[in-house]
Motif scaffolding. Structure first.
Motif, mmCIF file in Angstrom:
data_model
loop_
_atom_site.group_PDB
_atom_site.id
_atom_site.type_symbol
_atom_site.label_atom_id
_atom_site.label_comp_id
_atom_site.label_asym_id
_atom_site.label_seq_id
_atom_site.Cartn_x
_atom_site.Cartn_y
_atom_site.Cartn_z
ATOM 1 N N ASN A 58 0.821 -1.209 0.000
ATOM 2 C CA ASN A 58 0.000 0.000 0.000
ATOM 3 C C ASN A 58 0.863 1.271 0.000
ATOM 4 N N ASP A 61 1.755 4.669 -4.366
ATOM 5 C CA ASP A 61 1.841 5.966 -5.058
ATOM 6 C C ASP A 61 3.009 6.801 -4.540
ATOM 7 N N CYS A 84 0.286 -4.026 -5.905
ATOM 8 C CA CYS A 84 0.536 -2.663 -5.435
ATOM 9 C C CYS A 84 -0.794 -1.939 -5.325
ATOM 10 N N LEU A 85 -0.839 -0.946 -4.448
ATOM 11 C CA LEU A 85 -2.132 -0.335 -4.172
ATOM 12 C C LEU A 85 -2.002 1.106 -3.692
ATOM 13 N N ASP A 86 -2.973 1.913 -4.089
ATOM 14 C CA ASP A 86 -3.223 3.186 -3.420
ATOM 15 C C ASP A 86 -4.617 3.020 -2.831
ATOM 16 N N LYS A 89 -7.783 4.984 -3.630
ATOM 17 C CA LYS A 89 -8.396 5.001 -4.963
ATOM 18 C C LYS A 89 -9.403 3.874 -5.138
ATOM 19 N N ARG A 90 -10.657 4.259 -5.202
ATOM 20 C CA ARG A 90 -11.684 3.217 -5.363
ATOM 21 C C ARG A 90 -11.535 2.507 -6.694
ATOM 22 N N SER A 91 -10.965 3.219 -7.674
ATOM 23 C CA SER A 91 -10.848 2.606 -9.005
ATOM 24 C C SER A 91 -9.874 1.425 -9.009
ATOM 25 N N ASP A 92 -9.003 1.335 -7.999
ATOM 26 C CA ASP A 92 -8.061 0.202 -7.928
ATOM 27 C C ASP A 92 -8.739 -1.076 -7.414
ATOM 28 N N GLN A 95 -9.577 -4.376 -9.573
ATOM 29 C CA GLN A 95 -8.428 -5.253 -9.828
ATOM 30 C C GLN A 95 -8.112 -6.090 -8.571
ATOM 31 N N ILE A 96 -8.186 -5.436 -7.416
ATOM 32 C CA ILE A 96 -7.894 -6.143 -6.164
ATOM 33 C C ILE A 96 -8.931 -7.242 -5.930
ATOM 34 N N SER A 139 -12.592 1.918 1.113
ATOM 35 C CA SER A 139 -12.611 1.999 -0.355
ATOM 36 C C SER A 139 -13.184 0.727 -0.951
#
Ligand code: G4P
Length: 289
Positions: A58, A61, A84-86, A89-92, A95-96, A139
């Motif tokens: 996490n 970024d 990897c993650l931010d 960001k809900r847009s990630d 993928q998760i 998120s």
């Protein structure tokens, strides 16, 4: 933040983790991408034996992109799923979610073979304080449901968030206690702002950071402060204090203020994307920084 890890807290957190781990199939472990080893507790490997493992790097970024990739590969080699993650960001999250599904697939297959169907896979988010657990749960679940604050362990009345028909997530994260056996761990966590190190002065920490930058990101400080930062530790700190107008009444450089500024610049990413440890130095046992 500002959480004191006395042995009592540690024991309580460990007990809660042991209890909660019994209930779950998948551990989603958050680490800080800027120091993925120092920001995790290796005891989780033992506590989580037999469970599926997903490591989320996490705050990616803020970390060095090249190191993010290297750490991801390193964890994958150790048999974990990794991404990897931010967490902000809900847009990630889509993928998760896909990765969580993959991490659960084996367990679902095992259940199916034993005749267990329609039993959702249960997951828990875990990590040391301030790594982004609550942000991630919020998120991911798409609403404000995770408790914030750093209480050891998780609350008694357990609630599950249904992510989809197959996966449920424990709504309160498991708190892991940082492991300070190696003094470098405390220094790195203090630099990240994950712990408040009472023993280490801001000036010392900033000097350590400047030295680290000089060795690993030689352009970072110069670019930000428009100075060559030629000197070592305190000399560089003094230079930056002067350039930035951090001076005391008598005209002396205000090193404390300069140190806070540098640390804040680092933590917020204004010094660039910087990682404090890499898998190679980890493998060779070499101390970096
Ligand atoms: P925790 O539950 O594990 O203790 O952590 P929490 O979610 O409270 O997150 C700690 C801080 O880290 C929060 O900042 C949060 O916004 C930030 N954070 C979480 N994930 C990310 C990420 O992927 N990238 C970045 N850049 N920041 C992230 P905060 O509430 O503003 O606290 P602070 O900044 O005042 O310390």
């Amino acid at each position: 933040m500002n959480y004191q890890w006395y042995p009592g807290h540690m024991m309580k957190a460990k007990r809660m983790m042991q209890e909660n781990i019994k209930l779950i199939d998948l551990i989603i472990e958050l680490v800080d991408a800027r120091a993925p080893m120092s920001s995790r507790n290796p005891d989780i490997d033992e506590l989580g034996q037999g469970k599926s493992r997903l490591i989320l790097l996490n705050k990616a970024d803020l970390a060095d992109e090249k190191e993010n990739q290297a750490w991801m590969a390193w964890f994958q080699e150790k048999g974990c799923f990794a991404a990897c993650l931010d967490a902000r960001k809900r847009s990630d999250m889509k993928q998760i979610n896909g990765i969580i599904q993959s991490a659960c697939r084996e367990k679902m297959e095992r259940d199916r073979k034993r005749g267990i169907v329609n039993r959702p896979v249960r997951a828990m988010v875990a990590g040391i304080p301030n790594v982004g657990k609550s942000t991630f749960i919020n998120s991911f679940a798409g609403r404000t449901c995770a408790k914030t604050g750093n209480k050891p362990g998780v609350t008694k009345g357990k609630q599950w968030i249904r992510l989809n028909p197959q996966v449920e997530l424990l709504d309160t994260p498991g708190i892991l206690w940082p492991k300070f056996e190696d003094p470098q761990v405390g220094v790195k966590l203090a630099a990240l702002g994950s712990i408040r190190d009472e023993l280490l002065l801001g000036e010392e920490l900033a000097c350590w950071l400047l030295e680290y930058l000089k060795a690993h990101y030689p352009e970072a400080a110069g670019k930000r402060y428009q100075t060559e930062c030629k000197g070592k530790g305190e000399e560089a700190l003094t230079q930056i204090a002067e350039i930035r107008g951090c001076v005391l009444k008598g005209g002396e450089p205000d090193l404390r203020r300069a140190a806070s500024m540098i640390l804040e610049d680092f933590r917020s990413g204004r010094l660039g994307r910087i990682t404090l440890e890499s898998p190679e130095t980890r493998e060779s046992g070499e101390q970096n920084g």
